[in-house]
Scaffold this active site. Structure first.
Site, PDB file in Angstrom:
ATOM      1  CG  ASP A 101      -3.262 -44.101  29.343  1.00 38.55           C
ATOM      2  OD1 ASP A 101      -2.962 -43.049  30.061  1.00 38.55           O
ATOM      3  OD2 ASP A 101      -2.959 -44.452  28.326  1.00 38.55           O
ATOM      4  CD1 TRP A 110       5.059 -43.601  31.496  1.00 31.38           C
ATOM      5  CD2 TRP A 110       2.925 -43.964  31.084  1.00 31.38           C
ATOM      6  NE1 TRP A 110       4.395 -42.122  31.501  1.00 31.38           N
ATOM      7  CE2 TRP A 110       3.106 -42.442  31.315  1.00 31.38           C
ATOM      8  CE3 TRP A 110       1.746 -44.218  30.671  1.00 31.38           C
ATOM      9  CZ2 TRP A 110       2.017 -41.479  31.267  1.00 31.38           C
ATOM     10  CZ3 TRP A 110       0.723 -43.424  30.504  1.00 31.38           C
ATOM     11  CH2 TRP A 110       0.885 -42.052  30.844  1.00 31.38           C
ATOM     12  CG  ASP A 131       1.934 -37.026  26.763  1.00 27.68           C
ATOM     13  OD1 ASP A 131       1.027 -36.016  26.597  1.00 27.68           O
ATOM     14  OD2 ASP A 131       2.760 -37.197  25.666  1.00 27.68           O
ATOM     15  CG  ASN A 189       4.956 -39.371  28.000  1.00 29.49           C
ATOM     16  OD1 ASN A 189       5.088 -39.071  26.552  1.00 29.49           O
ATOM     17  ND2 ASN A 189       5.306 -38.625  28.735  1.00 29.49           N
ATOM     18  CG  ASP A 190       5.107 -40.226  22.298  1.00 30.32           C
ATOM     19  OD1 ASP A 190       4.748 -39.247  22.956  1.00 30.32           O
ATOM     20  OD2 ASP A 190       6.215 -40.696  21.856  1.00 30.32           O
TER      21      ASP A 190
END
Lengths: 184, 415, 184, 415
Positions: free
Chosen positions: A128, A109, A84, A156-157
């Site tokens: 990220d 994650w 995401d 994944n928020d």
């Protein structure tokens, strides 16, 4: 349920192993690991011990895959099954490397995606790239196996820029860190 | 929205606001005039936060006008823009994060107190620079039921709560909350959180906002089998959570202990056959007085819990019966129609509108919210393309569309 | 050319007068005035003297005007003939007042627009509302009589948030500050 | 752009960059890899600044890929993002403005030195917090011809220049420049500015970047009758300015005094009859080696000097003759085609593309830039909708389109 449990269990162990090996921030990770366990009913291998073992596997070749799941700039690329964010392949990086001027977060994650070529399930570390504002190219939200924020390691928020100089998130990579062996 | 409506609205607003120039008998204008909002919000006001514009904006659902904005956070940090409103509407509290150089440099986290009428900052309260950053940021902050203490959710990935006394403008405590995340108000001195094992964690404070008492309940949902989302709504003393599979889990916060009500399903076999699922970024809304629950639904496979919704299903909380199935307006059509100034009141306008409806697939909307007055409106929002439509919450009829609501709408709030 | 000169001259005087009257920042304005003169071949009345005279006129009524040039939320509204920015009427303000939480800049650029009702030319003060990020509604760029940045008082590229707590620009208003009398 | 091209480009890039995974024989990947750019820019690289995303982004005109970004400024300030490039390509200098709380608080202006390969900040040099803020920000900064001194244009509305020694990383002087604005490089120790009376102001520095000598030239253009725009381009020692009426004003900076060349018109009577005018936000581009001047043109009334251009007219600087009239690609079509992934290589794709071209009016483009290599490309950009098309600068043929170039493109730069 039990199966699922075991899956989570396995992913988290491997995740933790990889993270431990890839970073010098042992203490941070130890705490991170602990915290994840905090809310789970299952134990996590001590990071120190996990760090000594090596489970690295080469990623499968994407040669000959159709564009849809063989092109890292596509949301449908096979590694992106639980990503995401903006695809680093569209932001100056690759599916496994951050763009110039950013820093890859050591904390991450974890997802598992099946390679359409060899049919095996690979463990994917979604890291990220941090230190720049949103890339705003190739936004991709896929939620296979994704869980809410309280299930931190499967969510994944979250902006996963932890242990980096800046918490600003730019894009996300999908690094192959292992093979998921079927439960026996 | 027809221009006539805007002008009418402008005149209506002119009456409400302090410095509006009288249109009938103009008098000399002065440089420096600034609009101030009325004492209390109108029934159909709502806020929408925007991650890209780094602001939360106030809209009037009746006129479709934007009434003001509050900026929060800098480009790199402060994704979560979650305003909480004092019960008397005098103040707005927002937890914010800043870097000294936009995306880098020194980080500062604060709770800023804004004036409810001038939207100007009144005070700034420093908090630990550990705010959770996630998208879109549901349940990121909570205000105690008496409006005195604000709790801010931290994740580093260690989780904790920062407690602020908004009356004395002081930071009172940081409470470690191992394995539990998000924050929901649960009384004058209590908050609760959701834990990865399916339990809840309550955090109780003393009169000074200190001496936190942390208690873990027994698990009340199955985090692996059928996790609940954090996108809950509150009706009186009851919080309503929904699971991936569409099961409502009520949590009563009136007693000394949290009470977990009997879960009940939104879907019957036919719905499940049709692959109907709850989805979106803000997928529950409730109208307390009438006891109507609004749920954003779409058709999709397992784990499509973030997919936008093409319908809003309305339930009666008294008997758990489904009352209505409303289909949402195509945000793409709304966006294009407004941008190209297609006027549906004209023949050609309604024709091209019809053509757009027919030719463009409906991507669905990401968020819904409902106002709490006697004649409530339902607001349905989408980020890409940016769109907000205003509906009669009882009939679902579209009343108007709001043009240019922002660039990256994240969450909507009613004051 | 000579005519044009005289026009500019007149606008600048009136502009300076208004600004002087509307603000306590005399020194800033004196310098601003001086600076504008610096590059021009014509003198500007001393701000102090200008400030004593009063040329305020009521704005003409927009009643009965068609939407196109009578609606302050339209780019085509008559007052907007030289505006460049987001219309405050769409941002929580009006054509003459700033939205809540912003501050109107005392320094401004000046234009002249003809009212379609009474056919007279009015002097419009385009003030920016400052202290919030871009409104991003009702963007309007009109350049009638607009000149490049080096012609500061006639330029609308500039963020006119001067003498305000913040230089961040949110939207622009169009305040009627006088009538432009035809050259005799 | 066809996907094949992207993949090819990806492979091409993979060869160029240090950490790219070998695709043929994969080996274990490591977490933490970061791409570094090659020593020197490829011939068709260009940057585009973005006011909303607060960044300037590097693109490769050959692959259409974005190669990296540099963030600058915070939400409220720092509209002008104007990178200047050291002659050896080792460093990039950007004047930036920040507030401690996004749109409010304490303001800090700096010149930040970025590494040309890692795009990481190397140093920060404080300057007075008086940077001019204007849109889109042409001629906001300049680097002396020897790459040592950077001049930053200030406007408060008093005008001045801040001088920075980028080698010693020090701020050396602020030079008051009454009535004169913008800044252009004019030798190793000299800059010039444009004044409201049609003159130029030269600012000369000593070896230490201090002791500024300020001289005003005689007026060389008519600021009221026919003002020149600040959107000039440089070829060798000659700057080329264009007036609202389409007259080119050359300024030679080789001598001790600025030399003003004979103005010459771009338009003949027929062009003027057709209401053709120069317009846009970056409307001149020049290819030095071939002496081709590119001008963005549109049809419109007086004072339409910011209107987007529908054609690019190409002139031969040797004889001032017009060589070509190129029509620009409709940015709306480009945007929609890329967003809806219409593949022009397929029959249906080319058909729908054709349909879009026919049905959608061409709003035109706002900016053009040309690369300086032997086979130059012409880049044409639009902000609303966001679009960049890449053309053969000799034939005008479109080579490719760049999808999602940003949200609010302001200026383009070639390193």
């Amino acid at each position: 349920m039990t199966d699922a449990r075991r899956w989570i269990d396995r992913w988290m162990e491997r995740g933790a192993r990889q993270l431990a090996r890839r970073t010098s921030r042992r203490s941070l990770l130890a705490r991170a690991g602990a915290i994840m366990v905090g809310g789970m009913t299952l134990p996590l291998l001590p990071v120190a011990r996990a760090a000594t073992d090596d489970g690295r596997v080469p990623p499968p070749s994407d040669d000959g895959l159709p564009t849809a799941n063989g092109d890292p700039t596509q949301c449908s690329y096979w590694r992106h099954c639980a990503i995401d964010g903006f695809l680093c392949s569209c932001c100056g990086g690759t599916q496994a490397a951050c763009p110039p001027g950013t820093e890859m977060s050591p904390v991450t994650w974890i997802g598992t995606c099946r390679h359409p070529g060899d049919g095996r399930d690979y463990i994917i570390s979604y890291n990220d790239c941090c230190g720049a504002s949103l890339c705003m190219r190739c936004k991709c939200t896929r939620t296979e196996g994704e869980r809410p924020v309280y299930h931190t390691s499967k969510n994944n928020d979250l902006l996963w820029c932890f242990g980096t100089k800046s918490r600003a998130v730019h894009c996300s990579v999908a690094v192959v860190i292992g093979v998921a062996t079927k439960p026996t | 929205m027809p221009r006539a409506a805007i002008i009418a609205a402008a005149i209506a607003l002119a009456a409400a606001i302090s410095v509006a120039p009288a249109r009938a008998e103009p008098e000399p204008e002065t440089v420096g005039a600034v609009v101030t909002l009325p004492e209390s919000p109108a029934p159909h006001w709502f806020w929408q936060s925007d991650t890209l514009l780094k602001r939360t904006a106030l809209f009037d659902g009746d006129s479709g006008r934007m009434l003001g904005t509050i900026n929060s956070g800098s480009a790199g940090v402060g994704f979560v823009i979650f305003p909480v409103f004092s019960p008397d509407h005098r103040e707005i509290y927002i937890a914010e994060s800043y870097y000294s150089r936009g995306v880098r440099g020194d980080r500062t986290d604060v709770v800023t107190v804004y004036d409810g009428r001038s939207l100007a900052p009144l005070a700034e309260i420093g908090i630990p620079p550990r705010r959770a950053e996630y998208f879109p940021g549901n349940a990121a902050s909570a205000l105690s039921d008496d409006g005195r203490f604000m709790a801010v959710f931290n994740l580093t990935p260690l989780t904790s709560l920062s407690i602020v006394d908004v009356k004395s403008r002081t930071f009172t405590a940081e409470v470690p909350t191992p394995g539990c995340s998000l924050v929901f108000a649960a009384g004058p001195r209590r908050f609760f959180m959701l834990c990865a094992n399916g339990a809840a964690l309550t955090v109780s404070l003393d009169e000074a906002g200190g001496a936190p008492k942390v208690e873990r309940t027994a698990p009340f949902f199955k985090p692996i089998e059928d996790p609940i989302t954090e996108k809950a709504v509150r009706r009186g003393n009851e919080w309503l959570f929904v699971s991936f599979a569409g099961v409502i889990h009520p949590v009563d916060v009136s007693g000394p202990q949290l009470a977990f009500g009997e879960p009940w399903p939104l879907l019957d076999d036919a719905d499940r056959q049709g692959n109907w699922r709850v989805g979106g970024l803000q997928h529950l809304a409730v109208h307390s007085a009438s006891g109507r629950l609004y749920v954003l639904m779409h058709q999709g496979g397992p784990d499509t819990h973030k997919d936008p919704g093409t319908e809003v299903w309305v339930y009666d909380l008294a008997n758990h019966r489904r009352l209505q199935q409303l289909s949402v307006v195509n945000p793409l059509v709304s966006f294009i129609a407004l941008q190209s100034a297609i006027d549906p009141s004209t023949t050609s306008g309604s024709l091209s509108r019809w053509a757009l409806e027919k030719s463009l697939p409906n991507p669905g909307v990401e968020r819904i919210v409902v106002t709490q007055d006697a004649n409530p409106v339902l607001l349905a929002g989408s980020s890409m393309p940016p769109s907000i439509t205003v509906h009669d919450a009882m009939t679902g009829e579209m009343l108007r569309e709001i043009s240019e609501p922002g660039l990256a709408g994240t969450l909507m709030f009613t004051p």
